[in-house]
Structure formats: structure tokens, C-alpha cells
Design a protein around this motif. Structure first.
Motif, PDB file in Angstrom:
ATOM      1  N   MET A 378       0.508  -1.233  -0.243  1.00 35.03           N
ATOM      2  CA  MET A 378      -0.145  -0.410   0.136  1.00 35.03           C
ATOM      3  C   MET A 378       0.937   0.878   0.074  1.00 35.03           C
ATOM      4  N   PHE A 379       0.391   2.674  -0.235  1.00 34.84           N
ATOM      5  CA  PHE A 379       1.059   3.823  -0.633  1.00 34.84           C
ATOM      6  C   PHE A 379       0.584   4.853  -0.103  1.00 34.84           C
ATOM      7  N   LEU A 380       0.910   5.122   1.202  1.00 37.15           N
ATOM      8  CA  LEU A 380      -0.398   6.149   1.709  1.00 37.15           C
ATOM      9  C   LEU A 380       0.753   7.601   1.997  1.00 37.15           C
ATOM     10  N   MET A 381      -1.256   8.710   1.140  1.00 30.95           N
ATOM     11  CA  MET A 381      -0.543   9.605   0.769  1.00 30.95           C
ATOM     12  C   MET A 381      -1.681  11.029   1.458  1.00 30.95           C
ATOM     13  N   PRO A 382      -1.221  11.600   3.000  1.00 33.56           N
ATOM     14  CA  PRO A 382      -2.353  11.900   3.723  1.00 33.56           C
ATOM     15  C   PRO A 382      -1.948  13.269   3.458  1.00 33.56           C
ATOM     16  N   SER A 383      -1.765  13.936   2.095  1.00 28.12           N
ATOM     17  CA  SER A 383      -1.201  15.089   2.072  1.00 28.12           C
ATOM     18  C   SER A 383      -2.235  15.967   2.616  1.00 28.12           C
ATOM     19  N   ARG A 384      -2.015  16.961   2.638  1.00 30.62           N
ATOM     20  CA  ARG A 384      -3.360  17.873   3.318  1.00 30.62           C
ATOM     21  C   ARG A 384      -3.967  18.519   2.015  1.00 30.62           C
ATOM     22  N   TYR A 385      -3.517  18.874   1.507  1.00 31.91           N
ATOM     23  CA  TYR A 385      -3.133  19.779  -0.175  1.00 31.91           C
ATOM     24  C   TYR A 385      -2.768  18.615  -1.572  1.00 31.91           C
ATOM     25  N   LYS A 386      -3.275  18.233  -2.493  1.00 36.55           N
ATOM     26  CA  LYS A 386      -1.990  17.700  -3.032  1.00 36.55           C
ATOM     27  C   LYS A 386      -2.615  19.042  -4.950  1.00 36.55           C
ATOM     28  N   PRO A 387      -1.697  19.395  -5.153  1.00 38.22           N
ATOM     29  CA  PRO A 387      -2.137  19.221  -6.662  1.00 38.22           C
ATOM     30  C   PRO A 387      -2.005  18.440  -7.813  1.00 38.22           C
ATOM     31  N   CYS A 388      -1.747  17.734  -8.085  1.00 40.06           N
ATOM     32  CA  CYS A 388      -1.661  16.561  -8.498  1.00 40.06           C
ATOM     33  C   CYS A 388      -1.675  15.084  -8.062  1.00 40.06           C
ATOM     34  N   GLY A 389      -0.009  14.698  -7.624  1.00 37.59           N
ATOM     35  CA  GLY A 389       0.752  14.015  -6.679  1.00 37.59           C
ATOM     36  C   GLY A 389       1.395  13.101  -7.710  1.00 37.59           C
ATOM     37  N   LEU A 390       2.404  12.532  -8.054  1.00 34.67           N
ATOM     38  CA  LEU A 390       2.540  11.507  -9.066  1.00 34.67           C
ATOM     39  C   LEU A 390       2.535   9.939  -8.252  1.00 34.67           C
ATOM     40  N   ASN A 391       3.230  10.070  -7.309  1.00 36.66           N
ATOM     41  CA  ASN A 391       3.548   8.912  -6.471  1.00 36.66           C
ATOM     42  C   ASN A 391       1.921   8.046  -6.208  1.00 36.66           C
ATOM     43  N   GLN A 392       0.958   8.429  -6.425  1.00 37.52           N
ATOM     44  CA  GLN A 392      -0.355   7.695  -6.203  1.00 37.52           C
ATOM     45  C   GLN A 392      -0.423   7.047  -7.794  1.00 37.52           C
ATOM     46  N   LEU A 393       0.076   7.667  -9.115  1.00 39.14           N
ATOM     47  CA  LEU A 393      -0.094   7.622 -10.005  1.00 39.14           C
ATOM     48  C   LEU A 393       1.058   6.052 -10.175  1.00 39.14           C
ATOM     49  N   TYR A 394       1.735   6.066 -10.162  1.00 41.37           N
ATOM     50  CA  TYR A 394       2.967   5.166  -9.426  1.00 41.37           C
ATOM     51  C   TYR A 394       2.197   4.094  -9.076  1.00 41.37           C
ATOM     52  N   SER A 395       2.015   4.348  -7.942  1.00 45.45           N
ATOM     53  CA  SER A 395       1.498   2.816  -7.235  1.00 45.45           C
ATOM     54  C   SER A 395       0.265   2.336  -7.989  1.00 45.45           C
ATOM     55  N   LEU A 396      -0.281   2.857  -8.686  1.00 46.20           N
ATOM     56  CA  LEU A 396      -1.728   2.211  -9.671  1.00 46.20           C
ATOM     57  C   LEU A 396      -1.005   1.690 -10.575  1.00 46.20           C
ATOM     58  N   ARG A 397       0.394   1.745 -10.918  1.00 42.21           N
ATOM     59  CA  ARG A 397       0.840   1.140 -12.300  1.00 42.21           C
ATOM     60  C   ARG A 397       1.752  -0.290 -11.673  1.00 42.21           C
ATOM     61  N   TYR A 398       2.243   0.488  -9.997  1.00 44.28           N
ATOM     62  CA  TYR A 398       2.776  -1.205  -9.487  1.00 44.28           C
ATOM     63  C   TYR A 398       2.260  -1.842  -8.377  1.00 44.28           C
ATOM     64  N   GLY A 399       1.123  -1.596  -8.536  1.00 47.07           N
ATOM     65  CA  GLY A 399       0.264  -2.631  -7.698  1.00 47.07           C
ATOM     66  C   GLY A 399       0.024  -2.749  -6.866  1.00 47.07           C
ATOM     67  N   THR A 400       0.366  -1.471  -6.175  1.00 46.54           N
ATOM     68  CA  THR A 400       0.696  -0.831  -4.569  1.00 46.54           C
ATOM     69  C   THR A 400      -0.820   0.379  -4.004  1.00 46.54           C
ATOM     70  N   VAL A 401      -2.031  -0.625  -3.698  1.00 49.81           N
ATOM     71  CA  VAL A 401      -3.091   0.424  -3.040  1.00 49.81           C
ATOM     72  C   VAL A 401      -2.662   1.835  -2.981  1.00 49.81           C
ATOM     73  N   PRO A 402      -2.549   2.596  -3.633  1.00 48.24           N
ATOM     74  CA  PRO A 402      -2.819   4.285  -2.542  1.00 48.24           C
ATOM     75  C   PRO A 402      -4.011   4.308  -1.547  1.00 48.24           C
ATOM     76  N   ILE A 403      -3.184   4.415  -0.300  1.00 51.10           N
ATOM     77  CA  ILE A 403      -4.670   5.673   0.315  1.00 51.10           C
ATOM     78  C   ILE A 403      -4.221   6.387   0.584  1.00 51.10           C
TER      79      ILE A 403
END
Ligand code: ADP
Length: 450
Positions: A378-403
Motif C-alpha cells: 500500500m502507499f500512503l499519501m495523507p496530504s492536506r492539499y495535493k495539486p496533482c501527486g505522482l506517487n499515487q499514479l506510480y502506485s497504480l502502475r506498480y499494483g500498490t494500493v494508494p491510500i
């Protein structure tokens, strides 16, 4: 179209965050669409000139600011794997430093002059190369002076060469605005006529982000939700009124990712490749990640990964509040990040308290970033604000569930993975977050047993 993409960081040459990834990827996508794209970026001391075979093409550009003049040289190479020229604006005094913007957590005091010099030299370089772009695509405050110079610099605006060049300005993160003392104005080549409420004046100081917003022809930001959010006082960082004023020229477009770099089927930085349907390699990546972080090698314990600049925006304080609860669970946690010392301390303590559960890496390490994306569950991104974010997109590609927290680009790219949605009964575009229909749709779909 001829497009000059100008950015203060570009992968693989220099990087502090997501801007560099986009600057190394978007020009390639534009080129593939048939545009003539070139890139301009500073020649930082940390760039390995030999490795990238940089060669000098311009020996001397005189850049004048009031009573001072500075000399730029220009080096070039192609963006690796492409025929896109990258122009490096060099000046040892300004860019031959250890870091890009800060050292020991403090901004370089002459950042305004450094990036004014970069913008000015880039414009003069175009003239020398006799390559006139139709559009200059500027990114964040470091390049926001380009639209100001095109409109207000006496030499630029009176020179036909620059006539008709359009400026597109992309906001990657509104929180970093390039605010400087008003006296900076004459050190960056502009006159008092731009020190107005319609210009770059901002509460008595100058604000380069505001210059980008006010003086460019079009503005984009990196997700639709963030484009809406930044027009509100909560997310507007004081510039919401200015953005509302220019809203007819503001568009949100979500970032893409470069599958040439971030694809587990091709990634040369991970111990074992894998892809959808051939997932065995992911287990090897997980074992490797556990070993590297001195964590027990247990395939059944889920690993939560996190890679981030350690800044308030990233929601680290939210993790601190529930750290006990998280580590009471049967999980492992691998963190990679650098930034504010307070968070370094916080996570070092967590690492000492939970040595069998937490792998804490306070450093910047691209290889480890790939290994975490590949090895975590799993990949954790509890950002207060996030213009876009890339790591959640990389996570999708790597089969790593983004939270993720539902904000900005995270809201636009991640949805609750209910069985119904997974089966494809619901398409994300129905719910771009925040609009009234969204809650109803969520209620309908996020229910036990769906
Ligand atoms: P931001 O631009 O706000 O930092 P993004 O999620 O848009 O956040 O992009 C972050 C990029 O920086 C990703 O490519 C991520 O892997 C990388 N990154 C962040 N911190 C580190 C680090 N400590 N080491 C290696 N890569 C990092």
C-alpha cells in the motif's frame, strides 16, 4: 507548434519533486504529437556534465540588471532517449552550488536574482539561436518572470523577435510563490510600473507566482479539482482572488506519468520485473525491500510505503497523531523522505521505537523510491492539499494500493475500490470530487457488500 518548455528542474538531470518528473516527460509527449519542443533549465553544479555529454554552444550572454551584469554560457544535450534539445543556462556563481533552491533547510538568499538571471538569459539565448518559439511553457515561480519580461522588459518588448510569443504558465504548487522584498524589483530587471495590484505587487512585497498568473496568456494547473480549490480562500494561499480574476484563462489538466521510467515491466531499478498478470516479481521486490530495511521477511505482513518531501503539506502531522494505532497493527512501514527537521526527528524516533516494523530512510534516493513503489503493498499519501501527486499514479502502475486524502489530484485520480467499481460498473469521470452529485454517487457505491 514551436514550444520552449522552461523549468527549474528536469529529470534525469535535476530533481527535488514532481515538477522534474513532468518536465522530463511532458515535452516527450508533446514531441510525439508533432510539436517542435525544446527545454531550458539551469546548469546546476550537481549535474554530471560528462555522463550526459553536455557541450557548450554559447560562450557568452551578457545579462544586465540595473548596474550589474552577469555572464551566462549555454550547454546542451538531448533529453536521454529522445532528440529533444535541452539547453542548460550556466553561471557558476548562481548555479554551481550544492543544491537547487535551499541549503541546510534555508532558501538561498539570492534566489530571486538567480531565477531572474535564468529567465533573462533564456530569452537572450533564443535570439542568439534564432529559434523563436510560438509559446513558452513556464512552470512555477522560478520561471514566472518570463511572461513579465515578454510584456514589460524594455529591451524584450521593443524587440520584434519576441513579438507574438505566447506564455503559458503552469502552477505545480501554489504554496511556493517566490515572494521577495519590493526592493528586489530593480535587481530583476523590472520597473515600478509592474508594482501594482494588477501586477506583481502583493501586500507590499513582490510575488513572482502572481506575475505568472497575471501576465501569461493562459494558466494551467495539474488537476481539475486543484484548479477549483485554488480559487477558494482555503486553498488559494492568498492568491485565490487573483485566480478568480483570471478564471476564464485557468484550466486544470491532470499530470501523466512516464511509462518509460515508471513501469514495473521495464524498470531497471527494481530487483525483479513484473506486470499485470505476471505478479511473481512483486513478491521478490517485497522481500528485497524488507531485507534492505532490516524488517522481518514475512510475505503476509502488508507493507505501507511512503515517499515524500517532508513538508507540512504532506500530512505528516496526521500520521504522528495515529502512529501508535498504526504500529499496533500487524504491518510494516517504509518511509523515504527529506525535508523539515521536525519530521526527520519524528520519524527517527518512530524508527527507534518500532525497529521490527518501521524502515525509516531520511534521504533522497531515486532507486529506493522505485523499490518502495514496487515492493510495498500500500502507499500512503495523507496530504492536506495535493495539486496533482505522482506517487499515487506510480502506485497504480506498480499494483500498490494508494491510500489518499480526498483533495486535488488525489481526488481526481483515486476512487474507493469497491467490487462494483472494480467490475467497471462505475466510471471515475462521473465523480470529479466536490460537486453535489458526488456524495450521492459515493453513497450509492460505497456500501458494505457492493
Ligand atoms: P511534490 O512535487 O509535491 O514533491 P509529487 O508526488 O508530485 O510531490 O512528486 C514527488 C516526486 O518526487 C516523485 O517522483 C517521488 O518519487 C519523488 N521523491 C520525493 N521525495 C523523494 C525522496 N526522498 N527520494 C527519492 N524520490 C523522492
Amino acid at each position: 507548434m514551436r514550444i520552449l518548455y522552461i523549468s527549474s528542474e528536469v529529470v534525469p538531470f535535476s530533481k527535488t519533486g514532481g515538477l522534474a518528473d513532468v518536465a522530463g516527460a511532458l515535452p516527450v509527449a508533446l514531441k510525439n504529437l508533432g510539436h517542435d519542443v525544446r527545454i531550458a533549465t539551469p546548469r546546476y553544479g550537481c549535474i554530471n556534465g560528462e555522463k550526459y555529454r553536455l557541450r557548450r554552444i554559447i560562450d557568452e550572454i551578457q545579462v544586465y540588471f540595473q548596474h550589474d551584469s552577469f555572464i551566462a554560457t549555454v550547454e546542451t544535450t538531448n533529453l536521454p532517449g529522445t532528440d529533444i534539445p535541452v539547453y542548460f543556462i550556466a553561471n557558476d556563481f548562481y548555479f554551481g552550488r550544492k543544491e537547487l533552491y535551499t541549503e541546510n533547510g534555508k532558501d538561498y538568499p539570492d534566489n530571486s536574482q538567480r531565477f531572474a538571471f535564468f529567465c533573462m538569459a533564456t530569452l537572450w539565448m533564443l535570439r542568439i539561436l534564432e529559434w523563436k518559439p510560438d509559446m513558452i511553457h513556464c512552470n512555477d515561480w522560478q520561471t514566472a518572470l518570463i511572461p513579465a519580461y515578454l510584456k514589460y522588459h524594455p529591451y524584450v518588448k521593443s524587440d520584434d523577435f519576441y513579438n507574438g510569443i505566447k506564455a503559458l504558465y503552469t502552477i505545480h504548487n501554489l504554496a511556493y510563490q517566490g515572494s521577495f522584498d519590493r526592493d528586489t524589483l530593480n535587481k530583476i530587471g523590472l520597473g515600478w510600473e509592474v508594482f501594482t495590484i494588477d501586477g506583481l505587487e502583493f501586500y507590499g512585497d513582490i510575488n513572482l507566482m502572481k506575475a505568472g498568473i497575471m501576465f501569461s496568456d493562459e494558466i494551467t494547473t495539474v488537476s481539475e479539482t486543484y484548479a477549483r480549490e485554488i480559487q477558494t480562500p482555503e486553498y488559494g494561499c492568498g492568491l485565490d482572488g487573483v485566480l478568480r480574476f483570471r478564471r476564464d484563462h485557468l484550466t486544470g489538466i491532470i499530470n501523466g506519468i512516464d511509462y518509460g521510467i515508471w513501469d514495473p515491466a521495464k524498470d531497471t531499478l527494481i530487483p525483479s520485473k513484473f506486470s499485470k498478470g505476471k505478479m511473481a516479481g512483486k513478491a521478490k521486490c517485497k522481500a528485497h525491500l524488507q531485507e534492505k530495511n532490516n524488517l522481518p521477511q514475512d510475505k503476509d505482513v502488508p507493507i505501507i510505503g511512503m515517499i515524500s518531501r517532508m513538508a507540512d503539506q504532506k500530512g505528516f502531522d496526521l500520521i504522528a497523531k495515529i502512529a501508535e494505532e498504526i504500529f499496533d497493527l500487524d504491518i510494516q512501514f517504509v518511509l523515504l523522505g527529506t525535508g523539515e527537521p521536525i519530521y526527520h526527528e519524528m520519524f527517527k524516533k518512530i524508527g527507534e521505537k518500532y525497529p521490527a516494523k518501521a524502515g525509516i530512510n531520511i534521504t533522497f534516493n531515486n532507486q529506493l523510491a522505485h523499490e518502495i513503489e514496487a515492493g510495498a503493498d500500500m502507499f500512503l499519501m495523507p496530504s492536506r492539499y495535493k495539486p496533482c501527486g505522482l506517487n499515487q499514479l506510480y502506485s497504480l502502475r506498480y499494483g500498490t494500493v494508494p491510500i489518499v486524502r480526498k483533495t486535488g489530484g488525489l481526488a481526481d485520480s483515486i476512487m474507493d475500490a469497491t467490487p462494483g467499481r472494480i467490475a467497471g460498473r462505475f466510471h471515475r469521470s462521473h465523480c470529479s470530487g466536490g460537486e453535489p452529485g458526488c456524495a450521492r454517487i459515493n453513497q450509492r457505491f460505497v456500501r458494505p457488500g457492493d
